[in-house]
Each structure stands twice: as structure tokens, then as C-alpha cells.
Design an enzyme around this catalytic site. Sequence first.
Site, PDB file in Angstrom:
ATOM      1  N   LEU A 199      39.459  38.895  37.990  1.00 48.27           N
ATOM      2  CA  LEU A 199      38.828  37.660  38.457  1.00 48.27           C
ATOM      3  C   LEU A 199      37.915  37.145  37.356  1.00 48.27           C
ATOM      4  CD1 LEU A 199      37.793  38.548  42.142  1.00 48.27           C
ATOM      5  CD2 LEU A 199      39.697  37.103  41.409  1.00 48.27           C
ATOM      6  N   ASP A 200      37.983  35.846  37.073  1.00 47.48           N
ATOM      7  CA  ASP A 200      37.102  35.246  36.072  1.00 47.48           C
ATOM      8  C   ASP A 200      35.639  35.396  36.503  1.00 47.48           C
ATOM      9  OD1 ASP A 200      39.278  34.516  34.574  1.00 47.48           O
ATOM     10  OD2 ASP A 200      39.355  32.451  35.322  1.00 47.48           O
ATOM     11  N   PRO A 201      34.702  35.313  35.549  1.00 45.08           N
ATOM     12  CA  PRO A 201      33.288  35.522  35.879  1.00 45.08           C
ATOM     13  C   PRO A 201      32.769  34.684  37.045  1.00 45.08           C
ATOM     14  CG  PRO A 201      33.564  35.528  33.509  1.00 45.08           C
ATOM     15  CD  PRO A 201      34.909  35.173  34.096  1.00 45.08           C
ATOM     16  N   LYS A 202      33.141  33.401  37.120  1.00 43.20           N
ATOM     17  CA  LYS A 202      32.617  32.534  38.176  1.00 43.20           C
ATOM     18  C   LYS A 202      33.312  32.733  39.520  1.00 43.20           C
ATOM     19  CE  LYS A 202      31.102  28.812  35.081  1.00 43.20           C
ATOM     20  NZ  LYS A 202      31.248  27.376  34.740  1.00 43.20           N
ATOM     21  N   VAL A 203      34.446  33.408  39.521  1.00 41.00           N
ATOM     22  CA  VAL A 203      35.236  33.583  40.744  1.00 41.00           C
ATOM     23  C   VAL A 203      34.701  34.760  41.553  1.00 41.00           C
ATOM     24  CG1 VAL A 203      37.551  33.993  41.666  1.00 41.00           C
ATOM     25  CG2 VAL A 203      37.260  32.613  39.595  1.00 41.00           C
TER      26      VAL A 203
END
Length: 354
Positions: free
Chosen positions: A91-95
Site C-alpha cells: 500500500l502506498d504511504p497515503k493509502v
Amino acid sequence: MAEEAVDARGEGARFIEKVKSICGNTSRILYKYDEPTDPRYGYLPHERPLDVYLRYGMIVVDKPPGPTSHEVVAWIKRMLGVSRAGHGGTLDPKVTGVLPVALERMTRIIGTVMHSSKEYVCVMQLHRPVEEDRLREVLKLFEGEIYQKPPLRSSVKRALRTRRVFRIELLEYTGKYALLRVDCEAGTYMRKLCWDIGLVLGVGAHMRELRRIRTGPFSEDSGLMVRLDDVAYAVIRWREEGKDDLLRRVVIPGEYSVCHIPKVLVRDSAVESLTHGAQLAAPGVAAVEEGVEKGGMVALMTLKGELIGLGKALASAQEMLEAERGIVVSPTRIIMERGLYPRMWKRQQAPQGA
């Protein structure tokens, strides 16, 4: 006083049914041999000693915004003091959302069992408003097989590839903002999907927010997901007070990860040979889940409910129940350590010298 044998349809069977219920698996277990399992060997998964419990454990983390998936895994490794851990899908950092983390022995299969469909809730911002009927019409076009090229900032080669979107549901639509629920194949880029939808609409669009609500068998409403501070508090309670009750709640038996995979239950006498690389022969099968198909993946389990590993079925469920000889499962990945069950096969004697 000798220990009593554990009924094969007792605690182990109840644990397996509990595991299956996590992902709504209602297939029946069909028994070939109604025999007990010896309590001297192996463990009921939820009763393993803590060090063994952690080696075969998983944590379903509710990833917060900010850290990368790798950072979350690194924090968990440090907190628990384990040597290996791995996650089930970046998962990307903001997700935010569901991030399964496998510990020690379970890292051997996390990539296989989690490489299935995933579900997201996404806020998509249109650059200009459109009629809701038009939006729904275009969303339907993106169900089924689609073409995608990974974004510029991607860890994989930017080659055109196909991915399957099983369903896109429009939950809310206000002004320029659309709330979507997307059920898709692993490896589908949601940011790219939003961009492509905007392109077809002719107004442009981008992904504003994203949360993963399911990956493989784990969903946010399964009751298994925990926050990082839950893990931290459980570890502190264990280290400072010697109480592991909370730790056993945040770390779940790794067997939950195969709730959706058809199961073959193995007799005690055949377990150890599998950990030494043997194939599973028909006499070693104690029970079979009715969903087993020839050529499909199966989860090999003991009568106590312990996961031995994954394998390829060489016969259907009915064929396994009827067979008296022959190989019925070819193991592909074994996670169980050697020595938990007794050696029951005969050693081949070396020929006598002349």
C-alpha cells in the site's frame, strides 16, 4: 496416566470450521477415516506455546496514512523480536486499510495466498462535473478485462498488461466527487483506473483518497484487523507483565490465511513425511473438503487444524475419498517444521558390502 487421543471431529475440526467461516466458506469436510489424532504430537493452533505461536502467526494491520508498507513490517519485526516478516500486498504511504503481515514460517506462503482479488473504497475527483447517468455508464465500461500500464513512479516494469475488474459500484456522487467501491484483481492500479475513467468521460479525473477494505480472505469487517498501537500495547503487556492474552488476540494463527483454499486433512502417520518432501498418497488422506478439484490448489492440514503447507491436487475430492493407493497431492510449499510428528516410514537399509 496416558493422554487421551483427540477426536478428529473435535477441537481440530471446530477450529477448521472457525477458520472457514472468516471468508464465508460453507463447503463440507468429508471424512475418509474417522480416527483420532495423538495429542503428543503437534498442537491445536490456538494452544501453541507462545514462541511457536508467533512463528506461525499473522497480524492483519489497519495501516495508517504516512508509513510505507515496508516500514509497518519493520516496526512489527522490532516490536515482536522476530527474524522474518512480510506483507500481503503493498500500500502506498497515503493509502490506508487492510495489510496482512506474516511472521516467520508464514512468510513462505503469504505471496501465494494473498495473490487474489482485492477490494477498495476510493474517492475520485472529476475535473469537471458530469451527469450521474453518464458516470455510471462509463464505470460499466471498466468492468471486466482492462488494459493498464503501471504509473511512472512504479516498482515494476512499465509494460502494458491486462487486469480484471470484477465490479465497480458508485456509492455516492456529489459535485465533482465520486465514492467508488472497486473489486479487482491483484496488481490493479487504482490511481491509473481513476485517470482512465476521467479520460473516457472527457473531463479528466484523479484519485483523491484510497482505502483497501479487503485483500484475499481478510476484510476490515472480519473482526481480525488491529491498529499498530494495539500491537504495541499487547507487546508491552507481555514483556512487562508476562501476560500474553492480548498478544494472542492481535497475532492470529496463520491458518486463517487459507480459509478460502480447499483443504485436505492428513493423518498423523503421513504428516512428517510431507515435511521431508514426500508427496501425499491416498492412504494418508483423513478427510477432504468437497471443493477440491483436480489441478487446483489445496491447503494440507493436520487433524488438529495445523497448516502443513500448500499443494496441487492430483485428484478430485471424490477420487481422493475412493482411492486406496497412488499419489493424490503434490506439495508445492511446506511451512511446517520437521520433528513435530513421528517418522512413520521405514528407512531404506544400505546394501551389505561384498
